[in-house]
Design a protein around this motif. Structure first.
Motif, mmCIF file in Angstrom:
data_model
loop_
_atom_site.group_PDB
_atom_site.id
_atom_site.type_symbol
_atom_site.label_atom_id
_atom_site.label_comp_id
_atom_site.label_asym_id
_atom_site.label_seq_id
_atom_site.Cartn_x
_atom_site.Cartn_y
_atom_site.Cartn_z
ATOM 1 N N LEU A 152 -17.708 71.324 -42.751
ATOM 2 C CA LEU A 152 -17.454 70.763 -42.902
ATOM 3 C C LEU A 152 -18.813 69.761 -43.300
ATOM 4 N N THR A 163 -22.325 68.792 -45.454
ATOM 5 C CA THR A 163 -22.112 67.821 -46.703
ATOM 6 C C THR A 163 -23.757 68.089 -46.724
ATOM 7 N N MET A 221 -25.485 62.630 -39.858
ATOM 8 C CA MET A 221 -25.241 62.829 -40.906
ATOM 9 C C MET A 221 -26.552 61.881 -41.688
ATOM 10 N N ALA A 244 -15.289 65.531 -36.998
ATOM 11 C CA ALA A 244 -13.920 64.869 -36.768
ATOM 12 C C ALA A 244 -14.882 63.525 -36.837
ATOM 13 N N GLU A 245 -15.859 63.493 -36.413
ATOM 14 C CA GLU A 245 -16.764 62.561 -35.472
ATOM 15 C C GLU A 245 -17.270 61.870 -36.823
ATOM 16 N N GLU A 246 -17.387 62.520 -37.905
ATOM 17 C CA GLU A 246 -18.245 62.017 -38.904
ATOM 18 C C GLU A 246 -17.063 62.010 -40.755
ATOM 19 N N ILE A 247 -17.078 63.087 -40.100
ATOM 20 C CA ILE A 247 -16.154 63.780 -41.941
ATOM 21 C C ILE A 247 -14.278 63.155 -41.563
ATOM 22 N N ILE A 248 -13.322 63.135 -43.123
ATOM 23 C CA ILE A 248 -12.054 62.678 -42.887
ATOM 24 C C ILE A 248 -12.295 64.074 -44.164
ATOM 25 N N GLU A 249 -10.911 64.285 -43.780
ATOM 26 C CA GLU A 249 -10.767 65.793 -44.596
ATOM 27 C C GLU A 249 -9.399 65.826 -45.057
#
Lengths: 389, 389, 389
Positions: free
Chosen positions: A70, A74, A129, A384-389
């Motif tokens: 993901l 992105t 990011m 997981a550190e920077e992204i919300i599923e």
């Protein structure tokens, strides 16, 4: 309310700066509704094919990293979105070469984005990011300087038309890959050197999707700017080279590893497209096949053998193996032009390749130093550190 | 033998009705092998790009719903397959506007299918499969009435050429989204209001694939029917707007949520395409960038903040958040035309927008009432009820 | 060092043989920068669409087999890479029909690759990777003999232009499927007959992606070689047929099974494209719809009912059900031409169909015998035996 709320100022700043930028984005005037406008629409059409390569192609090829898919797509979105307007804007100012007509400039902007995505494959998974955006901000001007010197007669180093690289083996592929190598030489930390880059069946499946999208649109990439009557011949050359590379990849991969590796298959099969770039409109079909076979074999050897040694040497991790796919096959393609193209100036060709190598490594190294100031991901290769599923 | 065996009568009925329909499907005659026929083939080519958006784009964007991905793409297949022949058939009858030439009519039919897919995103996961087909049967004529009034001088409400909406911000995006809102206002049950719409990494990955396919072919969507010499400029405007929206989405999402949400990234990045629709061939590149940034920011704000409040207000679930992606950015794009396009009739533009809002909400609400008669899925957002793997 | 190291000799041999092949790959000369060169670029453009069908379309459609997805796409890469250069090479030698201009020949080579991929769907999962390459080496010349007899007046059996099959219902689809049936008749082992071919939600999702890519580019497949002024009409016919098949598939699948099967949906929806092939440029839109509905219904019936019986009869497993998707609908399409096309020679049409059936089954059967000599996979439908993730 949260501590990132201040970021809202950024889109506003972007919009305001655009509002005050006048018409410096303007391209040269286009033709009326004529045969010329129709061929421009055909270029536009190839530009959409190239866009498919940028987003779905490069984006999904990078999804092979398990649990970082993901983030990979992105980052692809952000890299494309920074590179294209930036290239168009700088060209519109008329610096670093002449202003182009709309559709040509757009295609050239896409090439810059392609080179940037290649470059970003090297540090993939270890940048935060916003650092990808920063990477784009530094990369595009450096790329344009190189393009200007090699193709536009910039600084008077290479005569106009003296450098042969229709499909960008050197300008796009080798430059991007070596810039990326420069970045990871300075940025990779001790602890990152020990963490393996892992894939699984699901991430490999997406990666093969990206690979196939790149493969199938590659003829439009190489033939983007050639004259209409040259398009079919050029396209078939590219396909034949890709076919040669794909078959060679399979056999070399099994020969070196005992089974075929999905990393090799998804990547090295594309080395035919990388290697044929410089000579795609001038090689015969037989030569194209040979260049493809050798490009695929070289790239597979890179993934299976060279990469491990190189990473020990430069103390840097090349996550996607961009040196193997775009670096060595790109240089091979640029050098092959010396033997394939009749009437070529060997001096200008080799000088151009030398300039691209030095410029990419040096500017990449400096960019890496600057990016390192802004820290790095706490946990590499993890969404997981920077992204919300 | 099973209780559904009687369904076999339906394909037979379809075939028989087609057999007796004579040549009312016929389009106006096309040109010979000329510059005109060549530009028609170029339109055809853009129609294939739009088809990629309909099936892979919209279809896979909707796969983000966990365990409902197979139904989402099946519904996409059915919605496209009902909308396109229905539009062609009705236009061929010569009602609701003049008969078009083959390729133009096909593109307009695809636009209707796009709007229908947007609409279906609202009740997605709560309709039974045949209800999607019913939705299409009701939607297409309503869509055509709106198109006829706004663009074709229907009922004499808006003068021919008075309404500016080249890429369909209002006609396609806002109309579809608000129709969908109308449907869910009346159809959502109490128990459905409490069930969360869930995604996971795998479904998000497919959703990003759909998103990227929409992004990359969007220039062909907006430039589908513009003159050849306008295509490159229009296309670049759309790309610049999408780039602006993509960057804005990233920063606004992090600002509002602390991390970037995949829902925002997959959807709001596309709001640049939605918002630039009305003015894609008339805005300057600077204006396109501003419209993109604002569209992306507005859409992200919609997903993060407005959606929760709106759903409480209307007592309906908008599964895909189509109001956030297509509704508000579409209306914003249509209104922006008033400021961007010189010589526009503000009265006609705002009247057209008003008509589209009222017509979509009212016909959507009525359609929802009718669909509700046929029941709904026992278990929302679940493939197993209707699908065999 | 490993026992496969000797394989390295293969890419070298390929390159050397190409180096000594002179210019026998050469195509007939193309036109200058004229209306003609522009229409050639438009054909090129459709060739890219067809390439998307070959790699992403057929490749991912075959990913439905659980745990064999990586092999399926690897095999696709190899099959395309062997078929296209081989076809070009043989045509360049001027045997089996006249030498074509570059772009036409490339499209015809892609058609051969399509037919080969169809054929490979039958034994999919039971061949070792190099056996797919061997299959390609045998298949392409057989395919070209059939093409030469039916379209090129080969052996004087069918008069030039007497056989109607614009989009390849017989030449591409039925031929490939029946060749595949021939292969599996002789190759399937007793133990393989008892192993079920399994799918799951993830593999079905990828399969639907492949299906949609095939669906959306199908108009370019059928209209690849038609004159510019015929392209829009032909394309719309193909889309209408696909829409009819998609709707029919849904209802017939539910009627026969109680729920809709993803196998039916992903495959039989495409039977409209298969069946309309022969008459895509001559049927009216109404006829196209009827052919699509019947093709989809026939194909669904094939998957739900015929396949099980056929496999018992021929003692062979058709992994992808290519007889159901390409075999029966292809034959139906070829025969439908007798009723749809005015002035057709019924004798030539039926004779051509008969020749294709016999030739494909016989050459397929012999090829299967030869392939069987090289053994088979120890564990069918499993990636791990030959692939490193």
């Amino acid at each position: 309310m949260n501590k990132y709320r201040w970021l809202l100022v950024l889109p506003i700043a972007l919009a305001v700066s655009a509002a005050f930028s006048g018409n410096s984005w303007g391209a040269e005037g286009g033709p009326g509704a004529t045969l010329e406008s129709v061929t421009d629409v055909q270029k536009y059409n190839r530009s959409i094919h190239v866009m498919a390569m940028l987003l779905v192609g490069f984006g999904f090829l990078m999804v092979f990293v398990k649990r970082y898919g993901l983030s990979a797509v992105t980052a692809t979105y952000l890299l494309v979105s920074i590179a294209i307007p930036l290239y168009i804007k700088i060209n519109g100012l008329g610096i670093l070469g002449e202003r182009k007509i709309e559709v040509d400039r757009f295609l050239l902007a896409e090439f810059a984005a392609a080179s940037l995505l290649i470059c970003a494959g090297a540090p993939l998974g270890r940048l935060k990011m916003p650092q990808y955006l920063l990477l784009g901000l530094f990369f595009v001007p450096c790329y344009m300087v190189n393009e200007w010197i090699l193709l536009g007669g910039g600084l008077g180093l290479i005569p106009h038309g003296g450098f042969v690289d229709t499909g960008g083996s050197i300008l796009i592929h080798a430059f991007g890959a070596l810039f990326g190598l420069g970045v990871v030489m300075t940025m990779t930390t001790e602890s990152e050197l020990k963490i393996p880059v892992e894939s699984n069946a699901a991430s490999d499946q997406f990666s093969m999707l990206g690979s196939m999208v790149l493969w199938l649109f590659w003829p439009s990439f190489c033939a983007a700017l050639v004259a209409p009557e040259q398009v079919p011949f050029t396209a078939v050359n590219v396909v034949i080279s890709l076919c040669g590379a794909t078959i060679a990849t399979y056999f070399v991969s099994v020969a070196l590893r005992g089974k075929v590796s999905m990393t090799d298959m998804a990547n090295a099969a594309l080395a035919g497209g990388v290697a044929i770039g410089s000579t795609c409109d001038r090689a015969t079909h037989s030569m194209a096949f040979i260049i493809g076979v050798l490009g695929g074999a070289l790239s597979t050897y890179g993934f299976a053998v060279i990469q491990g040694k190189l990473q020990g040497l430069v103390k840097g991790i090349d996550t996607c193996g961009v040196t193997n796919l775009h670096g060595w096959p790109g240089l091979f393609g640029g050098i092959a032009a010396v033997f394939v193209v009749s009437g070529i100036s060997m001096g200008a060709q080799l000088k151009g390749i030398g300039i691209a190598i030095v410029l990419s490594l040096v500017t990449g190294y400096i960019t890496g130093k600057i990016l390192a100031v802004f820290g790095r991901k706490t946990k590499p290769y993890d969404d997981a550190e920077e992204i919300i599923e």
